[in-house]
Enzyme design. Structure first.
Site, mmCIF file in Angstrom:
data_model
loop_
_atom_site.group_PDB
_atom_site.id
_atom_site.type_symbol
_atom_site.label_atom_id
_atom_site.label_comp_id
_atom_site.label_asym_id
_atom_site.label_seq_id
_atom_site.Cartn_x
_atom_site.Cartn_y
_atom_site.Cartn_z
ATOM 1 N N GLN A 54 0.702 -1.081 -0.274
ATOM 2 C CA GLN A 54 -0.262 0.240 -0.374
ATOM 3 C C GLN A 54 0.683 1.035 0.278
ATOM 4 O O GLN A 54 1.971 1.551 0.877
ATOM 5 C CB GLN A 54 -0.805 -0.117 1.127
ATOM 6 C CG GLN A 54 -1.915 1.168 1.730
ATOM 7 C CD GLN A 54 -2.827 0.988 0.430
ATOM 8 O OE1 GLN A 54 -3.704 0.487 -0.080
ATOM 9 N NE2 GLN A 54 -3.577 2.471 0.964
ATOM 10 N N ARG A 81 7.791 6.367 1.809
ATOM 11 C CA ARG A 81 7.416 6.670 3.043
ATOM 12 C C ARG A 81 8.070 5.547 4.456
ATOM 13 O O ARG A 81 7.587 5.686 5.553
ATOM 14 C CB ARG A 81 5.732 6.323 3.489
ATOM 15 C CG ARG A 81 5.646 5.074 3.325
ATOM 16 C CD ARG A 81 3.786 5.722 3.504
ATOM 17 N NE ARG A 81 2.697 4.424 3.011
ATOM 18 C CZ ARG A 81 1.821 3.891 4.009
ATOM 19 N NH1 ARG A 81 1.279 4.462 4.356
ATOM 20 N NH2 ARG A 81 1.241 2.581 3.699
ATOM 21 N N HIS A 99 0.461 12.233 0.543
ATOM 22 C CA HIS A 99 -0.747 12.644 1.822
ATOM 23 C C HIS A 99 -0.635 13.327 2.486
ATOM 24 O O HIS A 99 -0.417 12.723 3.813
ATOM 25 C CB HIS A 99 -0.407 10.272 2.102
ATOM 26 C CG HIS A 99 -1.537 10.160 2.754
ATOM 27 N ND1 HIS A 99 -3.334 10.663 2.784
ATOM 28 C CD2 HIS A 99 -2.672 8.818 1.935
ATOM 29 C CE1 HIS A 99 -3.782 9.493 3.697
ATOM 30 N NE2 HIS A 99 -3.523 8.596 2.419
ATOM 31 N N ASP A 124 -13.684 8.971 0.506
ATOM 32 C CA ASP A 124 -12.330 9.393 -0.110
ATOM 33 C C ASP A 124 -12.987 9.130 -0.985
ATOM 34 O O ASP A 124 -13.183 7.983 -2.016
ATOM 35 C CB ASP A 124 -12.337 7.571 0.009
ATOM 36 C CG ASP A 124 -10.551 6.448 -0.032
ATOM 37 O OD1 ASP A 124 -10.308 6.989 -1.166
ATOM 38 O OD2 ASP A 124 -10.807 5.696 0.007
ATOM 39 N N GLU A 126 -5.275 15.694 -0.466
ATOM 40 C CA GLU A 126 -4.087 15.377 -1.084
ATOM 41 C C GLU A 126 -3.867 15.842 -3.175
ATOM 42 O O GLU A 126 -4.363 15.235 -3.652
ATOM 43 C CB GLU A 126 -4.195 13.807 -1.391
ATOM 44 C CG GLU A 126 -4.445 13.305 0.597
ATOM 45 C CD GLU A 126 -4.759 11.773 0.114
ATOM 46 O OE1 GLU A 126 -4.365 11.436 -0.583
ATOM 47 O OE2 GLU A 126 -5.555 11.446 1.131
#
Length: 306
Positions: free
Chosen positions: A110, A115, A185, A232, A282
Site C-alpha cells: 500500500q 514512506r 498524502h 474517500d 492530497e
C-alpha cells in the site's frame, strides 16, 4: 524532458541574502546551520527543523522524508495521528507522507515504499531568512525486492513566512523504462464538521465509498465540498489551486504544478479516536507516469495561509 514552468516565485525585489550548505556539512546529529537544525526527534529518529526569520517553523523526519509539522504564528496547520509510531519500522501516520511509486493498493505494498525508507540530506539553503532543505532517496535492496528499478527522488522543502512549498523530482536512473503513480498524502489539522474545500466543482470523480475496489464515477456538483461522514474520493484533472477552510478559523490555499489530481479523505468512525481533528487534501498523480532512462518528472506543491 522540457523544463517545468514555475507557477509562483520566491524572488524578492531587493538583493537576496543566500546561504548554502552541503549535506556533508549537516550530516552529524545536532549540527546547526542558519535557520536549519538537524537533531533527534521522537524515537531518536533524525529530524530537521526549519525556522523562518518571520517566526514560522516546519519539522520533517528523514525516515519517510515526512514533513510532520508546519507552524504559522505558533499554530500547527498539519496533523499527526495519535496512533503514529516513530520506530523506523512503520510509516509515520500524519503530516505529509509520500506515496511512491504506487498510490493506494496494487502490485506492491500500500502506497509504495518511499514512506518506509530513510532519505538523506543533500543540501540546505537560506534565502532572506527563509530556509529550505533538499533530501534524496535512491533504490536499495528493500525497494528492489518489490520494485526492481534504479531511480533517484529529490525532494526540496522550503519554508516562508506563511507558506510551505515542496518540489519532488523523480529521475529514471535505470537502463529500462518504468512507470509509477504518486501522491502527497497531506493531513491538515481541522474541525471535520466545519471543514470544506473550494475549487473542485465540475471535476470528474471516482468515489471509493462504499466500495474502494469499485469506485463510482461521477461529477462534483458542489461549490464547497464537505466531510459529512466517511470520505474517500479522487478528483481527476483537478484545478491547480484549491482552498481549504479548516473549520478552525484558517483558510489554506493549496497550489500545485503537475500534480494533476486531488484526493479528499477522512476515515470517519473507522478512526474514531481522531477523525474529527483532521482532513486529508492530497495532491496526486493517479495516472501512470512513464519515464524512459534518464528522464525526469517534477511536481510542486505550495501551501499558504493568509
Amino acid at each position: 524532458m522540457v523544463a517545468l514552468p514555475m507557477t509562483w516565485s520566491f524572488s524578492a525585489a531587493t538583493p537576496r541574502r543566500v546561504s548554502r550548505f552541503s549535506g556533508v556539512a549537516m550530516a552529524s546529529a545536532g549540527a546547526k546551520v542558519e535557520n536549519v537544525k538537524v537533531g533527534q526527534g521522537l524515537g531518536d529518529l533524525p529530524k530537521v527543523v526549519l525556522t523562518s526569520v518571520h517566526g514560522s517553523e516546519a519539522e520533517l523526519y528523514l525516515y519517510g522524508g515526512c514533513v510532520t509539522s508546519w507552524k504559522v504564528e505558533n499554530k500547527d496547520l498539519l496533523f499527526v495521528r495519535p496512533d503514529a509510531v516513530f520506530t523506523g519500522q512503520k510509516p509515520i501516520s500524519g503530516g505529509i507522507p509520500h506515496c511512491f511509486p504506487q498510490f493506494g493498493p496494487g502490485a506492491i505494498q500500500q502506497h509504495g515504499f518511499a514512506r518506509n525508507m530513510s532519505w538523506s540530506i543533500v543540501s540546505s539553503e537560506t534565502v532572506d531568512g527563509n530556509p529550505s532543505i533538499t533530501l534524496e532517496l535512491k533504490d536499495g535492496p528493500y525497494s528492489r525486492a518489490m520494485w526492481d528499478y534504479s531511480f533517484q527522488a529529490i525532494y526540496k522543502v522550503t519554508l516562508d513566512s506563511n507558506a510551505l512549498s515542496t518540489e519532488l523530482k523523480v529521475t529514471n536512473t535505470d537502463a529500462k523504462p518504468f512507470s509509477f503513480t504518486t501522491a502527497l498524502h497531506t493531513y491538515f489539522r481541522a474541525s471535520v464538521t466545519g471543514a470544506s474545500v473550494k475549487g473542485l466543482k465540475g471535476c470528474k470523480t471516482l468515489n471509493k465509498d462504499p466500495d474502494p475496489k469499485n469506485p463510482v464515477e461521477g461529477k462534483e456538483e458542489r461549490t464547497l465540498v464537505t466531510f459529512p461522514g466517511f470520505v474517500d474520493c479522487v478528483y481527476l484533472e483537478a484545478p491547480t489551486e484549491l482552498q481549504l477552510d479548516n473549520g478552525l478559523g484558517g483558510v489554506i490555499t493549496i497550489k500545485n504544478t503537475n500534480w494533476s489530481d486531488a484526493i479528499l479523505w477522512n476515515p470517519h468512525l473507522t478512526m474514531e479516536s481522531c477523525y474529527k481533528d483532521f482532513v486529508c487534501v492530497e495532491n496526486a498523480k493517479i495516472g501512470e507516469v512513464k519515464l524512459e532512462p534518464n528522464e525526469s518528472w517534477t511536481a510542486l506543491q505550495h501551501l499558504s495561509i493568509v
